[in-house]
Design an enzyme around this catalytic site. Sequence first.
Site, PDB file in Angstrom:
ATOM      1  N   GLU A  60      -7.923  -3.963   5.322  1.00 27.67           N
ATOM      2  CA  GLU A  60      -7.876  -3.750   3.874  1.00 27.67           C
ATOM      3  C   GLU A  60      -6.813  -4.621   3.215  1.00 27.67           C
ATOM      4  O   GLU A  60      -7.007  -5.122   2.110  1.00 27.67           O
ATOM      5  CB  GLU A  60      -7.614  -2.263   3.586  1.00 27.67           C
ATOM      6  CG  GLU A  60      -8.832  -1.417   3.908  1.00 27.67           C
ATOM      7  CD  GLU A  60      -8.524   0.058   4.113  1.00 27.67           C
ATOM      8  OE1 GLU A  60      -7.980   0.407   5.189  1.00 27.67           O
ATOM      9  OE2 GLU A  60      -8.825   0.862   3.228  1.00 27.67           O
ATOM     10  N   HIS A 112     -12.537   3.949  -0.201  1.00 21.05           N
ATOM     11  CA  HIS A 112     -12.552   3.008   0.939  1.00 21.05           C
ATOM     12  C   HIS A 112     -13.278   1.707   0.568  1.00 21.05           C
ATOM     13  O   HIS A 112     -13.746   0.988   1.444  1.00 21.05           O
ATOM     14  CB  HIS A 112     -13.284   3.604   2.170  1.00 21.05           C
ATOM     15  CG  HIS A 112     -12.518   4.655   2.900  1.00 21.05           C
ATOM     16  ND1 HIS A 112     -13.153   5.642   3.604  1.00 21.05           N
ATOM     17  CD2 HIS A 112     -11.188   4.868   3.063  1.00 21.05           C
ATOM     18  CE1 HIS A 112     -12.248   6.442   4.159  1.00 21.05           C
ATOM     19  NE2 HIS A 112     -11.048   5.995   3.840  1.00 21.05           N
ATOM     20  N   ARG A 167      -2.577  -1.873  -3.547  1.00 19.43           N
ATOM     21  CA  ARG A 167      -3.747  -1.018  -3.391  1.00 19.43           C
ATOM     22  C   ARG A 167      -3.616   0.123  -4.403  1.00 19.43           C
ATOM     23  O   ARG A 167      -2.587   0.800  -4.442  1.00 19.43           O
ATOM     24  CB  ARG A 167      -3.796  -0.448  -1.975  1.00 19.43           C
ATOM     25  CG  ARG A 167      -4.872   0.586  -1.847  1.00 19.43           C
ATOM     26  CD  ARG A 167      -4.811   1.280  -0.518  1.00 19.43           C
ATOM     27  NE  ARG A 167      -5.887   2.249  -0.421  1.00 19.43           N
ATOM     28  CZ  ARG A 167      -5.744   3.449   0.120  1.00 19.43           C
ATOM     29  NH1 ARG A 167      -4.589   3.826   0.610  1.00 19.43           N
ATOM     30  NH2 ARG A 167      -6.762   4.268   0.170  1.00 19.43           N
ATOM     31  N   ARG A 211     -10.542  16.990   6.421  1.00 19.39           N
ATOM     32  CA  ARG A 211     -11.365  17.311   5.241  1.00 19.39           C
ATOM     33  C   ARG A 211     -12.762  17.726   5.672  1.00 19.39           C
ATOM     34  O   ARG A 211     -13.331  17.150   6.603  1.00 19.39           O
ATOM     35  CB  ARG A 211     -11.483  16.096   4.315  1.00 19.39           C
ATOM     36  CG  ARG A 211     -10.185  15.666   3.700  1.00 19.39           C
ATOM     37  CD  ARG A 211     -10.433  14.566   2.672  1.00 19.39           C
ATOM     38  NE  ARG A 211      -9.234  13.800   2.452  1.00 19.39           N
ATOM     39  CZ  ARG A 211      -9.175  12.467   2.507  1.00 19.39           C
ATOM     40  NH1 ARG A 211     -10.258  11.750   2.752  1.00 19.39           N
ATOM     41  NH2 ARG A 211      -8.037  11.861   2.289  1.00 19.39           N
ATOM     42  N   ASN A 255       0.868  -1.177   0.000  1.00 19.53           N
ATOM     43  CA  ASN A 255       0.000   0.000   0.000  1.00 19.53           C
ATOM     44  C   ASN A 255       0.910   1.235   0.000  1.00 19.53           C
ATOM     45  O   ASN A 255       1.442   1.619   1.021  1.00 19.53           O
ATOM     46  CB  ASN A 255      -0.887  -0.035   1.249  1.00 19.53           C
ATOM     47  CG  ASN A 255      -1.842   1.135   1.316  1.00 19.53           C
ATOM     48  OD1 ASN A 255      -1.755   2.069   0.516  1.00 19.53           O
ATOM     49  ND2 ASN A 255      -2.754   1.089   2.267  1.00 19.53           N
TER      50      ASN A 255
END
Length: 347
Positions: free
Chosen positions: A330, A153, A64, A214, A7
Amino acid sequence: MKIAVINSGSSSLKFKLFAMPSKKLLQEKEIQKIGEDDSGIASHAEALDALDMDLAEIDAVGHRVVHGGEKLQKSCLIDTSVMKTIESLIPLAPLHNPANIEGIQAMKEKMPDIPQMAVFDTAFHATLPEEAFVYALPYKLYAKHEIRRYGFHGTSHSYLTKEAAKLLDKPVDEVNLITLHLGNGASACAVKNGKSIDTSMGFTPLEGLVMGTRCGDIDPDIALFLQRELGLSTKEVDTLLNKESGLKGICGENDLREILLREDERANLALKIMVRRIQKYIGSYMVLLENVDAIVFSGGIGEHSAYVREQVMQNSVIENIKSLVIETNEELEIANECYRILKNEDI
Ligand code: ADP
């Protein structure tokens, strides 16, 4: 079979090695601050060297990749054409896809004969119906420029869906869920019969929930006002919305653990705004799904903050739904996908 999962973020590289199909984690390592002066690691290729991997024992590599766009809607083996498509998507993910590409290229150079696969953050949301992914903008912006909701996601929401189905003792294609991945980045997903039918992140990961830094949903005119009336440049607006807003924008702190230690009004306000936004998404997804088997909490905040979970569930409509806490993984989902591609079977 041993599958390595890579990743690569813009300044970090995470590595996990799994034995498949047993799913046993054999090794994990993370290199941070790539490209920063004090780290001594200049590139993703150097970061891979620093991982000290035993290349001889790796049978396949899963990467990823954040953005698969409209063309790459499923995990796949990486060939030249896939690489070109990932490169062509850089304008849609200017921070993420270049880092992912660097990781893939560096790994391909090290192991040219080992199959390498891409698993996209957007892929789980490929099942969104048109009415969920087309924005109410001039239609040609979608048709010509592919400006639409993609959602992110996805690897996490997909993993949570499968794990929740197991806990609920139901087949995956029969579960209706609201999955909440609440980390520094955060998103909600409405899952109907095991498939994503709506999600809070959109064209970019900026839309939706209130995140660490964010802003999530705002009136888009604010971005224009900042430029027109306050004279901010495009880059400054980008930084303000992505890095200086969210929890940090409201109370000066993006780490929830620190916010929970504070007792001042601003910290409380930040929490209230974040919780209210999550509740608004739950409410709207309850309407879309009509019946919900469970709300799934995950990500650093969802997994560890009982306070946030309680606040979210403290509502006379929401409290009637079962809630589950599931630790997301993940990397394991990426390893599963790679195994599935190589063996053509689900595990
Ligand atoms: P990322 O999106 O960077 O992967 P994580 O999923 O690790 O982020 O989530 C980070 C967030 O989780 C931070 O806001 C952090 O404060 C919060 N968090 C982690 N552990 C706890 C905890 N024990 N209690 C409350 N919040 C926590």
